[in-house]
Scaffold this active site. Structure first.
Site, PDB file in Angstrom:
ATOM      1  CE  LYS A   1       1.591  -7.932   7.819  1.00 28.21           C
ATOM      2  NZ  LYS A   1       0.520  -7.048   7.448  1.00 28.21           N
TER       3      LYS A   1
ATOM      4  CE  LYS B   1       6.547  -3.462   6.924  1.00 32.23           C
ATOM      5  NZ  LYS B   1       5.656  -2.327   6.919  1.00 32.23           N
TER       6      LYS B   1
ATOM      7  CE  LYS C   1      -1.376   0.949   7.818  1.00 29.96           C
ATOM      8  NZ  LYS C   1      -1.593  -0.333   7.223  1.00 29.96           N
TER       9      LYS C   1
HETATM   10  P1  ATP Z   1       0.694  -3.666   8.576  1.00 30.77           P
HETATM   11  O1  ATP Z   1       1.666  -3.585   9.699  1.00 30.77           O
HETATM   12  O2  ATP Z   1      -0.749  -3.579   9.010  1.00 30.77           O
HETATM   13  O3  ATP Z   1       0.988  -4.763   7.615  1.00 30.77           O
HETATM   14  P2  ATP Z   1       2.111  -1.668   7.148  1.00 30.77           P
HETATM   15  O4  ATP Z   1       2.649  -0.695   8.118  1.00 30.77           O
HETATM   16  O5  ATP Z   1       3.052  -2.653   6.573  1.00 30.77           O
HETATM   17  O6  ATP Z   1       0.857  -2.342   7.763  1.00 30.77           O
HETATM   18  P3  ATP Z   1       0.580  -1.203   4.714  1.00 30.77           P
HETATM   19  O7  ATP Z   1      -0.803  -0.731   4.756  1.00 30.77           O
HETATM   20  O8  ATP Z   1       0.731  -2.655   4.512  1.00 30.77           O
HETATM   21  O9  ATP Z   1       1.413  -0.805   6.013  1.00 30.77           O
HETATM   22  O10 ATP Z   1       1.394  -0.402   3.625  1.00 30.77           O
HETATM   23  C1  ATP Z   1       1.021   0.798   2.991  1.00 30.77           C
HETATM   24  C2  ATP Z   1       2.214   1.320   2.205  1.00 30.77           C
HETATM   25  O11 ATP Z   1       3.237   1.767   3.082  1.00 30.77           O
HETATM   26  C3  ATP Z   1       2.867   0.264   1.308  1.00 30.77           C
HETATM   27  O12 ATP Z   1       3.242   0.875   0.093  1.00 30.77           O
HETATM   28  C4  ATP Z   1       4.089  -0.152   2.083  1.00 30.77           C
HETATM   29  O13 ATP Z   1       5.120  -0.634   1.259  1.00 30.77           O
HETATM   30  C5  ATP Z   1       4.481   1.154   2.738  1.00 30.77           C
HETATM   31  N1  ATP Z   1       5.228   0.919   3.982  1.00 30.77           N
HETATM   32  C6  ATP Z   1       4.827   0.149   5.024  1.00 30.77           C
HETATM   33  N2  ATP Z   1       5.738   0.172   6.004  1.00 30.77           N
HETATM   34  C7  ATP Z   1       6.741   0.985   5.577  1.00 30.77           C
HETATM   35  C8  ATP Z   1       7.988   1.411   6.160  1.00 30.77           C
HETATM   36  N3  ATP Z   1       8.341   0.998   7.356  1.00 30.77           N
HETATM   37  N4  ATP Z   1       8.767   2.238   5.445  1.00 30.77           N
HETATM   38  C9  ATP Z   1       8.395   2.666   4.214  1.00 30.77           C
HETATM   39  N5  ATP Z   1       7.249   2.301   3.611  1.00 30.77           N
HETATM   40  C10 ATP Z   1       6.419   1.472   4.276  1.00 30.77           C
END
Ligand code: ATP
Ligand code: LTN
Length: 362
Positions: free
Chosen positions: A148, A230, A233
């Site tokens: 990040k 991965k 968001k």
């Molecule tokens: P950001 O990009 O804003 O960091 P993020 O997509 O990583 O967001 P989070 O809010 O940080 O999402 O995560 C919420 C939940 O979703 C956590 O349990 C995280 O491990 C899970 N998660 C996030 N991305 C993935 C993915 N690509 N596949 C499976 N689980 C995910």
């Protein structure tokens, strides 16, 4: 300053005997005398944007499915979202939208406490205390920070660097036994265990050491356009399927998703694009890999992608419908979130009080 007298130590000892919390693999310490009680789970999600299908398949779906199994606490972690620049009005909107979306996905406020992190000030307070027992060397190893912060690490906020300690505070405040998350959060839950363990050794049993609850399938859904990264968001639009994407957007994104030049539609981890799409397809249909492969034997990517889009659209349709209803009543949503916070605040405050006492705050 005068030297510390014996009295506080004695008081501390007494507190230890009276309130000692023994971590066990089985149950929350406060439940030790009532072994029939359920294990507690805690998890959080950032209101950084609308959640995507990876959040759903890796985390939210399991939270919903396991509500009868655990004592559930789910949190919209708005303080975590602040670790990267946010527009205040958007953050407010995203926080409510995310809460509505979690409810639309099936989080049931009767069975799960759902609340907003900043509504319980104990999170930030405990994070400070935990900061003081967490070596910076541990934070330097966190891969999420490296990803990040990007190239210009010096410009990243102190909050982003300290993010995992706030996450540890979230979990430890509620003495959670399990933390259902996607694979990317494994390292943070391990760090939480290390922090709890260090604190317990130094100051006496205070926190349950939680374990990560990570599924084998779907714990790491990859970006549609770059399947070696991965799905996130905060990624670019075409990289993720948002839970609120309309059908035509879903079709377009899936049609453009990266695959490869081979033809067979099989689960082959060395072909990350098609493997990822097949995983999404399989998870939304609850079928075995063999069944899915048989279904598409001899067929082309175009046909498979159309079937995948149909399946995603069908899975999201009821969620989007419920979401529209819930989001149209922000007052009810706010009341529900306030209720969720009121339900778990005593737990958080009890743990914070104990931690303060343990470290010597009067
Ligand atoms: P950001 O990009 O804003 O960091 P993020 O997509 O990583 O967001 P989070 O809010 O940080 O999402 O995560 C919420 C939940 O979703 C956590 O349990 C995280 O491990 C899970 N998660 C996030 N991305 C993935 C993915 N690509 N596949 C499976 N689980 C995910
Ligand atoms: N760091 C997590 C979000 C998060 C979390 C938590 C998850 C914050 N606090 C406590 C589980 C438990 C993320 O980036 N997905």
């Amino acid at each position: 300053m005068s030297a510390p007298t014996k009295a506080p130590e004695k008081a501390e000892k007494k507190a230890t005997v009276k309130r000692a919390i023994k971590p066990t693999e089985q149950a929350h310490p406060a439940q030790a005398s009532q072994p029939a009680k359920r294990e507690r789970v805690f998890s959080g999600i950032q209101p950084s944007n609308i959640p995507h299908i990876g959040n759903y398949l890796g985390a939210i779906r399991h939270w919903v499915a396991e509500q009868d199994r655990y004592d559930n606490i789910y949190c919209v972690v708005d303080l975590h979202a602040l670790t990267i620049p946010q527009d205040p009005a958007e953050l407010r909107q995203n926080t409510r939208n995310l809460a509505a979306l979690l409810l639309a996905c099936g989080i049931d406020p009767k069975r799960s406490a759902l609340f907003v992190q900043s509504h319980i000030s104990a999170h930030a307070e405990l994070a400070w205390i935990l900061n003081c027992v967490t070596p910076t060397g541990w934070l330097n190893r966190m891969t999420q920070f490296k990803v990040k912060a990007g190239e210009d690490r010096e410009a990243a906020s102190t909050g982003l660097y300290d993010y995992p300690v706030l996450m540890a505070a979230d979990i430890l405040l509620y003495q959670a036994d399990g933390v259902p998350v996607g694979d990317d959060q494994r390292q943070h839950v391990e760090l939480t265990r290390d922090i709890a363990n260090t604190f317990n050794h130094r100051f006496g049993e205070t926190f349950v050491e939680p374990r990560a609850l990570i599924r084998e399938v779907g714990a790491r859904i990859m970006a549609l356009d770059e399947p070696d990264k991965k799905m996130s968001k905060s990624g670019a639009e075409p990289s993720y399927l948002s839970l609120l994407d309309p059908p035509e957007v879903i079709r377009k994104k899936i049609a453009r998703a990266t695959t490869d030049s081979q033809r067979t539609i099989v689960f082959d981890e060395s072909r990350p694009g098609i493997y990822n799409l097949l995983t999404i397809y399989q998870m939304l249909g609850d079928e075995s890999r063999e069944q899915v492969e048989t279904e598409f034997a001899g067929k082309g990517y175009k046909e498979f992608k159309a079937a995948l889009a149909d399946r995603v659209i069908a899975a999201l349709e009821p969620i989007q419908r419920r979401y529209a209803e819930l989001a149209s009543d922000p007052a009810q949503l706010d009341a529900l979130l306030a209720e969720g916070a009121a339900r778990v605040r005593p737990l958080a405050e009890q743990t914070l009080r104990l931690a303060k006492e343990r470290v010597g705050l009067i």
